[in-house]
Design a protein around this motif. Structure first.
Motif, PDB file in Angstrom:
ATOM      1  N   ASP A 152     -11.788   8.024 -53.592  1.00 16.37           N
ATOM      2  CA  ASP A 152     -11.983   6.611 -53.236  1.00 16.37           C
ATOM      3  C   ASP A 152     -12.297   6.442 -51.756  1.00 16.37           C
ATOM      4  O   ASP A 152     -13.109   5.597 -51.375  1.00 16.37           O
ATOM      5  N   TYR A 200     -17.857   2.167 -50.321  1.00 17.24           N
ATOM      6  CA  TYR A 200     -16.493   2.681 -50.462  1.00 17.24           C
ATOM      7  C   TYR A 200     -15.496   1.686 -49.864  1.00 17.24           C
ATOM      8  O   TYR A 200     -15.821   0.984 -48.891  1.00 17.24           O
ATOM      9  N   ASN A 223     -19.054   1.980 -42.258  1.00 19.80           N
ATOM     10  CA  ASN A 223     -18.120   1.263 -43.130  1.00 19.80           C
ATOM     11  C   ASN A 223     -17.090   0.585 -42.236  1.00 19.80           C
ATOM     12  O   ASN A 223     -16.387   1.262 -41.474  1.00 19.80           O
TER      13      ASN A 223
END
Length: 341
Positions: A31, A112, A166
């Protein structure tokens, strides 16, 4: 919540693979992925060697896999390093020191829930790198202050690069050496370490935390200004959950715990299964719940991972890959049981 919880999966970065693409694919199967460190592929991939890039005084013998330090070389190279102190690229991990880091940054990682990077911390680095007299550089009052500032620069530039890919990126500071500072033989006591680590983390951008596989004074770590703490729960969980008040304070101020539950060494892995590991992990959570920590809140602030990295299995990468599959299954089963998103 920059670092998600809810029993999502991540792992330690050191992997036994010599195929960089396969290692990266495995890391991306979790994950919260990361860029792998592959010391069996190249000595430059060793976590201490990666951290040593551009550090003045380093003596690197890649052919013989040796890393040392020269005080004369440190003195000669210090001005050059200081001249680059405002140059972020100087402190980043170069392609020569990682087979996958820059490829990782070329990927679309926005989908993600988070991504993660890592660098060896100053305590462990300073313990393991010794001068010509076989004295760890951590004990040198001239080198140590520079070491702290140098590693801050290296961690912050990497975190900035990851956040561009991210927004929920965070960093592990790998600190296996922290378990030794409580030994009278270390030459560097916990009082000095606390001062240095508090200063060090005050300069590191958030989110930031520590990963270690050893068994330190957990209150020492739980009271540091960390956002995440990753540990080998499989070996050390019983002792860790005894620090209930420290764990509660850590969680209440927003901390996340990474429960390293699946062993990656061949023999212990062969003795466990999904049910046995689920039982062990839930027993640890039950002990905290019995002492007043709400389980739902705890799980909302928890990730799970393999217990450790492993480079020495006789089957090379197979057990590690099985451990990654098992940690995904463990996460899925527990998330379904507790109704987690």
């Amino acid at each position: 919540m920059p670092i998600p919880g809810n029993l999502l999966t991540t792992a330690m970065a050191v992997m036994p693979h010599t195929d960089a693409q396969k290692a990266q694919e495995l890391a991306l199967s979790l994950d919260i992925p990361y860029w792998p460190q592959l010391p069996l592929l190249s000595y430059y991939e060793d976590m201490y060697v990666q951290a040593s890039e551009h550090f003045p005084g380093i003596v690197l013998d890649a052919d013989n896999r040796k890393l040392g330090f020269s005080m004369d070389k440190f003195t000669a190279e210090l001005d050059e390093a200081m001249a680059h102190f405002e140059d972020p690229e100087y402190f980043d991990v170069s392609p020569d020191y990682s087979a996958v880091y820059h490829h990782f940054l070329d990927l679309d990682l926005s989908g993600y829930p988070a991504i993660r990077g890592q660098l060896e911390g100053p305590i462990s680095f300073g313990f393991n790198i010794a001068d010509e007299n076989d004295r760890p550089i951590l004990f040198d009052d001239t080198v140590r202050p520079f070491l702290l500032e140098f590693m801050v620069k290296r961690i912050n530039v990497q975190l900035d690069k990851l956040k561009a890919k991210n927004e929920n990126a965070f960093m592990f500071v790998d600190e296996p050496g922290l378990q030794f500072i409580f030994s009278a033989l270390s030459g560097y006591n916990d009082v000095k370490a606390r001062q240095d680590m508090e200063y060090f983390f005050s300069l590191i951008n958030r989110p930031r935390g520590i990963h270690l596989c050893g068994n330190p004074d957990w209150d020492f770590l739980l009271n540091l200004d960390l956002d995440i703490l990753s540990l080998d729960t499989y070996s050390n969980g019983e002792r860790f959950v005894g620090y209930t008040s420290g764990i509660k304070r850590f969680l209440d101020r927003g901390g996340v715990i990474v429960w390293g539950m699946v062993p990656t060494n061949f023999e212990p892995f062969d003795q466990e299964n999904l049910d046995s590991l689920t039982l062990q992990l839930e027993n640890l959570w039950g002990k905290l719940e019995a002492k007043g920590i709400d389980r739902d809140f705890l799980l909302s602030r928890s990730l799970i991972s393999p217990a450790t990295c492993c480079l020495v299995n006789p089957d090379k990468t197979k057990t590690v890959e099985k451990a990654f599959a098992l940690i995904r299954n463990l996460s899925g089963q527990l998330r379904e049981k507790y109704g987690l998103e």
